[in-house]
Write a protein that holds these residues in place. Structure first.
Motif, PDB file in Angstrom:
ATOM      1  N   TYR A 170       1.011  -0.985  -0.023  1.00  0.00           N
ATOM      2  CA  TYR A 170      -0.122  -0.002   0.189  1.00  0.00           C
ATOM      3  C   TYR A 170       0.723   1.068  -0.145  1.00  0.00           C
ATOM      4  O   TYR A 170       1.756   1.155   0.492  1.00  0.00           O
ATOM      5  CB  TYR A 170      -0.688   0.032   1.240  1.00  0.00           C
ATOM      6  N   ARG A 209      -3.608   0.739  -3.223  1.00  0.00           N
ATOM      7  CA  ARG A 209      -3.230  -0.891  -3.141  1.00  0.00           C
ATOM      8  C   ARG A 209      -2.726  -1.454  -4.377  1.00  0.00           C
ATOM      9  O   ARG A 209      -3.283  -1.445  -5.205  1.00  0.00           O
ATOM     10  CB  ARG A 209      -4.444  -1.843  -2.546  1.00  0.00           C
ATOM     11  N   TRP A 213      -0.856  -4.991  -5.831  1.00  0.00           N
ATOM     12  CA  TRP A 213      -0.951  -6.338  -5.659  1.00  0.00           C
ATOM     13  C   TRP A 213      -0.555  -7.262  -6.742  1.00  0.00           C
ATOM     14  O   TRP A 213      -1.230  -7.700  -7.525  1.00  0.00           O
ATOM     15  CB  TRP A 213      -2.375  -6.814  -5.022  1.00  0.00           C
ATOM     16  N   GLU A 250     -10.511  -2.608   4.661  1.00  0.00           N
ATOM     17  CA  GLU A 250      -9.409  -3.640   5.060  1.00  0.00           C
ATOM     18  C   GLU A 250      -8.822  -3.074   6.242  1.00  0.00           C
ATOM     19  O   GLU A 250      -8.646  -1.572   6.301  1.00  0.00           O
ATOM     20  CB  GLU A 250      -8.113  -3.718   3.927  1.00  0.00           C
ATOM     21  N   VAL A 257      -2.867  -5.859   8.789  1.00  0.00           N
ATOM     22  CA  VAL A 257      -3.982  -5.235   7.822  1.00  0.00           C
ATOM     23  C   VAL A 257      -4.871  -6.651   7.609  1.00  0.00           C
ATOM     24  O   VAL A 257      -4.219  -7.536   7.269  1.00  0.00           O
ATOM     25  CB  VAL A 257      -3.629  -4.750   6.689  1.00  0.00           C
ATOM     26  N   THR A 258      -5.956  -6.671   8.032  1.00  0.00           N
ATOM     27  CA  THR A 258      -6.939  -7.633   7.554  1.00  0.00           C
ATOM     28  C   THR A 258      -7.605  -7.218   6.229  1.00  0.00           C
ATOM     29  O   THR A 258      -8.268  -6.396   6.193  1.00  0.00           O
ATOM     30  CB  THR A 258      -8.072  -7.948   8.543  1.00  0.00           C
ATOM     31  N   GLU A 259      -7.183  -8.207   5.280  1.00  0.00           N
ATOM     32  CA  GLU A 259      -7.572  -7.443   3.735  1.00  0.00           C
ATOM     33  C   GLU A 259      -8.790  -8.031   3.388  1.00  0.00           C
ATOM     34  O   GLU A 259      -9.449  -8.852   4.558  1.00  0.00           O
ATOM     35  CB  GLU A 259      -6.543  -8.100   2.939  1.00  0.00           C
ATOM     36  N   HIS A 260      -9.483  -7.796   2.437  1.00  0.00           N
ATOM     37  CA  HIS A 260     -10.928  -8.211   2.081  1.00  0.00           C
ATOM     38  C   HIS A 260     -10.895  -9.651   1.720  1.00  0.00           C
ATOM     39  O   HIS A 260     -12.159 -10.113   1.229  1.00  0.00           O
ATOM     40  CB  HIS A 260     -11.525  -7.289   0.888  1.00  0.00           C
ATOM     41  N   GLN A 296      -5.391 -11.670   7.779  1.00  0.00           N
ATOM     42  CA  GLN A 296      -4.628 -10.473   8.441  1.00  0.00           C
ATOM     43  C   GLN A 296      -3.212 -10.818   7.924  1.00  0.00           C
ATOM     44  O   GLN A 296      -2.615 -12.003   7.956  1.00  0.00           O
ATOM     45  CB  GLN A 296      -4.719 -10.773   9.627  1.00  0.00           C
TER      46      GLN A 296
END
Length: 142
Positions: free
Chosen positions: A45, A73, A75, A105, A123-126, A130
């Motif tokens: 990020y 973000r 990726w 997130e 971070v707990t992503e979608h 985590q």
């Protein structure tokens, strides 16, 4: 620091606060995970946030500048996602669609961490896993 002045009952002027609070561009990259044992510079990020001189996020400053607090973000080969940094209660999150909370997130206890180079945050992503991220760069945003 500011906290010590407040605890001693010293008055903090708005000019002092503005000089000690700044919007900062932060880059976080994926830390070590099972899928990336060395971490990854291609997953992470970049975001703009109000960071105090001691490295903490500043909710009051975020309120004044929330439209400027954006996130990108990145990726791997996936298309970049763009959103906003949001503050809810004591929590912080990235929000890509304000009409859909499922894509948020969420940071793990970011109010207790500093956003300084070399620090790690989760971070707990979608997806909703985590993951650890290392802060690899911070710079004043102008």
């Amino acid at each position: 620091g500011i906290k010590e002045k407040v605890e001693r009952g010293c008055e903090i002027s708005p000019t002092f606060m503005e000089a000690n609070m700044a919007l900062t561009r932060i880059r976080m990259e994926l830390g070590r995970t099972d899928g990336f044992p060395e971490g990854s510079t291609l997953h992470g990020y970049e975001f703009i946030a109000p960071v105090s001189s001691d490295g903490h996020l500043a909710a009051e400053e975020w309120l004044r500048n929330k439209d400027m607090c954006t996130v990108r973000r990145f990726w791997g080969n996936d298309p970049d996602e763009f959103g906003k940094l949001r503050h809810l209660g004591h929590g912080w999150r990235f929000d890509y669609n304000p009409r859909d909370a499922d894509d948020d997130e969420v940071f793990f206890k970011l109010d207790r961490h500093t956003l300084v180079k070399g620090a790690y945050v989760s971070v707990t992503e979608h997806d909703p896993v985590q993951r650890p991220f290392k802060i690899v760069d911070t710079a004043p945003y102008s």
